[in-house]
Motif scaffolding. Sequence first.
Motif, PDB file in Angstrom:
ATOM      1  N   CYS A  13       0.838  -1.207   0.000  1.00 25.01           N
ATOM      2  CA  CYS A  13       0.000   0.000   0.000  1.00 25.01           C
ATOM      3  C   CYS A  13       0.874   1.258   0.000  1.00 25.01           C
ATOM      4  CB  CYS A  13      -0.915  -0.039   1.222  1.00 25.01           C
ATOM      5  SG  CYS A  13      -2.077   1.326   1.362  1.00 25.01           S
ATOM      6  N   THR A  14       1.843   1.305   0.895  1.00 24.07           N
ATOM      7  CA  THR A  14       2.670   2.507   1.005  1.00 24.07           C
ATOM      8  C   THR A  14       3.606   2.650  -0.186  1.00 24.07           C
ATOM      9  OG1 THR A  14       3.991   3.826   2.546  1.00 24.07           O
ATOM     10  CG2 THR A  14       4.469   1.477   2.483  1.00 24.07           C
ATOM     11  N   SER A  15       4.122   1.529  -0.715  1.00 25.94           N
ATOM     12  CA  SER A  15       4.985   1.598  -1.902  1.00 25.94           C
ATOM     13  C   SER A  15       4.215   2.121  -3.104  1.00 25.94           C
ATOM     14  CB  SER A  15       5.568   0.216  -2.212  1.00 25.94           C
ATOM     15  OG  SER A  15       6.435  -0.192  -1.192  1.00 25.94           O
ATOM     16  N   SER A  46       2.398   9.386   2.248  1.00 22.71           N
ATOM     17  CA  SER A  46       1.814   8.048   2.296  1.00 22.71           C
ATOM     18  C   SER A  46       1.471   7.676   3.730  1.00 22.71           C
ATOM     19  CB  SER A  46       2.774   7.022   1.694  1.00 22.71           C
ATOM     20  OG  SER A  46       2.236   5.732   1.834  1.00 22.71           O
ATOM     21  N   TYR A  51      -2.315   8.969   2.904  1.00 24.81           N
ATOM     22  CA  TYR A  51      -2.859   8.122   1.850  1.00 24.81           C
ATOM     23  C   TYR A  51      -2.924   6.624   2.142  1.00 24.81           C
ATOM     24  CZ  TYR A  51      -2.510  12.305  -1.027  1.00 24.81           C
ATOM     25  OH  TYR A  51      -2.652  13.559  -1.516  1.00 24.81           O
ATOM     26  N   CYS A  52      -1.963   6.083   2.843  1.00 26.93           N
ATOM     27  CA  CYS A  52      -1.897   4.618   2.996  1.00 26.93           C
ATOM     28  C   CYS A  52      -2.833   4.134   4.099  1.00 26.93           C
ATOM     29  CB  CYS A  52      -0.469   4.162   3.275  1.00 26.93           C
ATOM     30  SG  CYS A  52      -0.345   2.377   3.492  1.00 26.93           S
ATOM     31  N   ASP A  60       1.752   4.216  -3.057  1.00 30.78           N
ATOM     32  CA  ASP A  60       1.656   5.668  -2.883  1.00 30.78           C
ATOM     33  C   ASP A  60       2.961   6.371  -3.217  1.00 30.78           C
ATOM     34  OD1 ASP A  60      -0.947   5.382  -1.865  1.00 30.78           O
ATOM     35  OD2 ASP A  60      -0.260   5.424   0.220  1.00 30.78           O
ATOM     36  N   VAL A  61       4.055   5.867  -2.658  1.00 34.12           N
ATOM     37  CA  VAL A  61       5.353   6.529  -2.833  1.00 34.12           C
ATOM     38  C   VAL A  61       5.727   6.602  -4.315  1.00 34.12           C
ATOM     39  CG1 VAL A  61       7.839   6.301  -2.375  1.00 34.12           C
ATOM     40  CG2 VAL A  61       6.195   6.051  -0.503  1.00 34.12           C
TER      41      VAL A  61
END
Length: 140
Positions: free
Chosen positions: A51-53, A112, A116-117, A55-56
Amino acid sequence: MKAQVKWVDGVMFVGETESGHAIVMDGAPASGGRNMGARPMEMLLLGMGGCTSFDVINILRKGRERVTDCHVEIEAERAESDPKVFTRIHAEFVVTGRNLSLAKVERAVSLSADKYCSASIMLGAMAEITHSVRIVEDDT
């Protein structure tokens, strides 16, 4: 969003997503498993990392950063007694590219984590989550 988890045998389960993908989850032999798949708690960390990747990478692409590779190394600690929730999670983002801006990469990670995440924010309600960034110059 929907998902289904079906018991297979022992402590092995197959999870199926609404989008048509399946993954095997199993326990360690000490728990009655055969080590044939990821542990459910590992799946939570993988979900957060994905999820965070996502976003990044999206934030950096929109910022016209020349990213050629990205991975996140996640390390977590769990409570010693039941429920053995995550108490600390550290995510180190290793971003490779050409002339990357450290400030932009750090900003993408912060956006993120803080905005966002969904997975990070949910896990962050229970665990202390920290982040670090390492930039690798792509010389190719």
